[in-house]
Design a protein around this motif. Structure first.
Motif, mmCIF file in Angstrom:
data_model
loop_
_atom_site.group_PDB
_atom_site.id
_atom_site.type_symbol
_atom_site.label_atom_id
_atom_site.label_comp_id
_atom_site.label_asym_id
_atom_site.label_seq_id
_atom_site.Cartn_x
_atom_site.Cartn_y
_atom_site.Cartn_z
ATOM 1 N N ARG A 79 0.586 -1.251 0.068
ATOM 2 C CA ARG A 79 -0.131 -0.092 -0.057
ATOM 3 C C ARG A 79 0.840 1.461 0.103
ATOM 4 O O ARG A 79 0.463 2.168 -0.803
ATOM 5 N N GLU A 80 1.861 1.281 0.904
ATOM 6 C CA GLU A 80 2.740 2.242 1.065
ATOM 7 C C GLU A 80 3.711 2.625 -0.282
ATOM 8 O O GLU A 80 3.991 3.472 -0.510
ATOM 9 N N TYR A 81 4.398 1.707 -0.645
ATOM 10 C CA TYR A 81 5.319 1.696 -1.718
ATOM 11 C C TYR A 81 4.991 1.229 -3.145
ATOM 12 O O TYR A 81 5.992 1.208 -4.082
ATOM 13 N N GLY A 82 3.870 0.629 -3.244
ATOM 14 C CA GLY A 82 3.384 0.461 -4.740
ATOM 15 C C GLY A 82 3.226 1.571 -5.299
ATOM 16 O O GLY A 82 2.911 2.885 -4.915
ATOM 17 N N ASP A 83 3.461 1.319 -6.841
ATOM 18 C CA ASP A 83 3.610 2.616 -7.553
ATOM 19 C C ASP A 83 1.933 2.937 -8.151
ATOM 20 O O ASP A 83 1.454 2.226 -8.508
ATOM 21 N N ARG A 84 1.770 4.266 -7.620
ATOM 22 C CA ARG A 84 0.409 4.590 -7.823
ATOM 23 C C ARG A 84 0.393 5.737 -9.196
ATOM 24 O O ARG A 84 -0.485 6.246 -9.261
ATOM 25 N N GLU A 85 1.550 5.885 -9.517
ATOM 26 C CA GLU A 85 1.636 6.734 -10.817
ATOM 27 C C GLU A 85 1.612 6.041 -11.922
ATOM 28 O O GLU A 85 1.435 6.649 -13.041
ATOM 29 N N ASP A 86 1.824 4.791 -12.038
ATOM 30 C CA ASP A 86 1.666 3.965 -13.154
ATOM 31 C C ASP A 86 1.148 2.765 -13.241
ATOM 32 O O ASP A 86 1.916 1.760 -12.556
#
Lengths: 586, 104
Positions: free
Chosen positions: A256-263
């Motif tokens: 949740r904290e480190y996964g890529d939410r921009e791609d």
């Protein structure tokens, strides 16, 4: 910058979507603001609703998550009722009729042609027997998979069913883990055969012993999609059974904290594993996300894994097997995982009559009737329904898996389930398997999303296009030699862009070559592994045969491939609650 | 009205103003592209990677493969259609199997 999907999720996501869904259901399809369609359809996934493809607007696929594939007594009958009443489309499927259930490779259930107006009644029916569509799709904890006979298996070291059930109860609906960067797939295995398929999951618990205690080793970062297949990697952690929840909370919080939410294409944890490696993954988990000392890995049982290991020992759970309590489980083959609704009703009755009423779904799209009394086993095996859903099917029937395909799916390139039915029948009638080969997997996936798990099959078929006599036709890339076991292997893609009507001929020629050139009783997987790509390419050629493919043209261009008038303009969609076409804005 | 464009469902389709307008699985003929040595490139669209707007053109970078030579990759920007009047938001798609020239 966060993606648009992330922005929509920030506005409304998780449990709160349900209230909106119910409002739209009450007011009807037209109540969903046209300029908010994309946002709402993305959110509806969290509650198991996936808008069907272009030409089928206002119809939804609905997924019901059944952890570990366990369908408890009384549930199958309700699933059949929901399919019977609500999963009927405007046109019949020529192979499966007008209402059917799909058993998926993640031990879930999919129904099609669902109308939003029917959702309140459907949810009431499902929830009355403890079933739910919650988080069956979307960016969160998906259905938890595992050995489908957990708790009823003589090869078992830990009963993984209560573990999976507890994970389901803990993480379904928990707001802290409701909005992850992408889907989160978890597997729990308690047996020494590896049938939880942990290697292809984001987070896998596999049985292992540490200091005389049985628990689980942990692997992270498996997945098959987007031509980027990865096997989950060992992060050198063992946890006892009572730490599985804490470990899972920590790992999914890390994602949740480190996964890529921009791609979104880079969001799955397999890509974070690529970037960090297992040592950093472990250290970040230890330092930031768990409050207990992580023990190092215990002694695993991978050297005993036989599930889909290529050696005929334990390809799946189809067949008759004794349970530790003296009862039997009977695994029934469901070709491409699709079962007509009348057959589902009948199976529910048979499960009640001969067993405990429980059935279980496998990761090979099959269904298992558990707890069959030994005294009544023969009578059960004589039931007429088992002629169509055999516990002893031909290997080509047994090994055939197919995803949803262009019938309903936006991403698929080709028609899948009906074609795989025709492939399996033709192969059964026309092709001999080399001596001793009793288990042979052919997985057909319509695109690179890999929902049919093509990379872990003997023969992998992935949707493609080619030209034949100048005309575009549906085709497949063909891979060979994939599978799981102690040392899993992805298929080697050797024959590309084979026209769909030439695939059965290719398989026939390939098996002839295998029979002629194999070393003694060498397995197909070893045969492939022993040869380089060029040699494999020279083994066999595609060929037209007596096989007839009615779906060779571009099925995606149709509104529904099996309609009498397939033209996109002839689609009745979008429709109202009674399936009547809604007036167009044009 | 602002024209809203994005790809969804793992790149399965392009949405223009909340309407599904361009889907994967079509063949596109690409001329003067650097994608492969074929002339033209007979390109199967397998997934929309990125979308953009160069008014009035709606553009996309598409992942896929030349079905003649087998080269895999992502195209440069391709015009997939136009929104000529942003006020109406109406989308006019290009004809995929006519010839298209990706931007360099």
């Amino acid at each position: 910058m966060p993606t648009k999907v992330e922005n929509w999720k920030d506005e409304v996501y998780g449990n709160e979507i349900r209230d909106h869904l119910m409002t739209f259901a009450e007011e009807g399809w037209d109540a969903i603001p046209e300029d908010e369609h994309d946002a709402w359809f993305e959110r509806f996934k969290w509650w198991g609703l996936y808008h069907q493809r272009s030409g089928q607007e206002s119809y939804f696929m609905m997924r019901i998550g059944t952890p570990n594939g366990v369908i408890e007594p009384g549930q199958l009958d309700v699933i059949a009722e929901v399919a019977d009443k609500y999963a009927r489309g405007p046109v019949d499927n020529p192979e499966f009729g007008d209402a059917y259930c799909d058993w998926t490779t993640r031990q879930s259930i999919q129904l099609h042609w669902i109308k939003i107006e029917d959702i309140p009644e459907i949810f009431d029916m499902l929830e009355s027997v403890g079933l739910s569509t919650q988080q069956a799709c979307g960016d969160s904890w998906r259905n938890i998979v595992g050995c489908p006979v957990a708790g009823k298996d003589t090869h078992e070291h830990i009963d993984a069913w209560p573990v999976a059930e507890d994970l389901h109860d803990t993480f379904k609906g928990d707001d802290d883990y409701a909005n992850l960067p992408r889907k989160w797939k978890v597997s729990v295995t308690g047996c020494d055969q590896g049938c939880g398929q942990g290697d292809i999951n984001d987070l896998a618990f596999e049985p292992a012993e540490k200091d005389g205690e049985l628990g689980f080793n942990v692997r992270v970062g498996g997945g098959l999609a987007r031509k980027e297949p990865r096997f989950a990697r060992d992060i050198d952690v063992w946890v006892p059974t009572d730490r599985v929840d804490d470990m899972s909370a920590g790992m999914s919080a890390l994602f949740r904290e480190y996964g890529d939410r921009e791609d979104r294409f880079n969001a799955r944890i397999k890509f974070l594993m690529d970037e960090w490696g297992p040592e950093k993954m472990r250290s970040v988990l230890q330092e930031e996300f768990v409050d207990f000392e992580l023990p190092s890995a215990g002694e695993d049982m991978r050297d005993q894994y036989t599930y889909n290991a290529g050696d005929n020992e334990h390809g799946d759970h189809v067949g008759v097997y004794e349970q530790p309590d003296g009862n039997y489980y009977v695994g029934l083959n469901v070709l491409v995982g699709r079962m007509g609704v009348d057959d589902v009703y009948e199976l529910a009755d048979l499960a009640d009559e001969y067993g405990s009423g429980e059935v279980r779904l496998t990761q090979r799209q099959n269904i298992i009737v558990t707890d069959v009394d030994s005294d009544r086993l023969d009578a059960f095996l004589d039931e007429p329904l088992l002629e169509d859903y055999s516990p002893d099917p031909h290997p080509f029937m047994r090994g055939s898996i197919a995803c949803t395909g262009t019938e309903f799916c936006s991403l698929s390139i080709v028609e899948t389930k009906n074609r795989q039915v025709r492939y399996a029948r033709w192969l059964t009638d026309n092709v001999s398997l080399p001596e001793g080969v009793e288990d042979f997997h052919i997985h057909l996936s319509g695109c690179t999303a890999s929902c049919a798990q093509p990379q872990i099959a003997d023969i992998s078929l992935r949707g493609m296009k080619t030209r034949k006599d100048g005309e575009p036709v549906e085709a497949f890339d063909i891979g060979l030699g994939g599978g799981l076991g102690e040392n899993p292997l992805f298929a080697d893609w050797v024959e590309m862009r084979v026209a769909a009507d030439e695939v059965p001929g290719y398989i026939d020629n390939l098996l002839d070559a295998f029979e002629a050139k194999r070393d003694g009783d060498e397995t197909f997987r070893d045969f492939v592994a022993d040869r380089d790509e060029a040699t494999l390419q020279d083994l066999a050629d595609p060929e037209e045969t007596s096989y007839d493919d009615p779906y060779l043209g571009n099925t995606k261009m149709t509104w529904y491939p099996y309609a009498e008038d397939t033209d996109m303009q002839s689609s009745p969609a979008p429709t109202d609650a009674d399936d009547q076409p809604l007036p167009s804005d044009d | 009205m602002t024209t809203d464009v994005h790809q969804l469902d793992d790149g399965a389709w392009i949405s223009v103003n909340d309407s599904r307008e361009v889907n994967v699985s079509d063949l596109w003929l690409l001329a003067k592209s650097d994608f492969c040595d074929c002339a033209p490139t007979d390109f199967l669209a397998e997934g929309f990677v990125e979308t953009g707007i160069d008014p009035p053109n709606i553009q996309a970078k598409i992942a896929g493969r030349c079905i003649t030579c087998g080269t895999e990759g992502v195209t440069n920007w391709l015009t997939v259609g136009r929104v000529i009047e942003p006020e109406s938001g109406e989308f006019y798609g290009v004809v995929q199997d006519s010839v298209h020239i990706p931007e360099k």
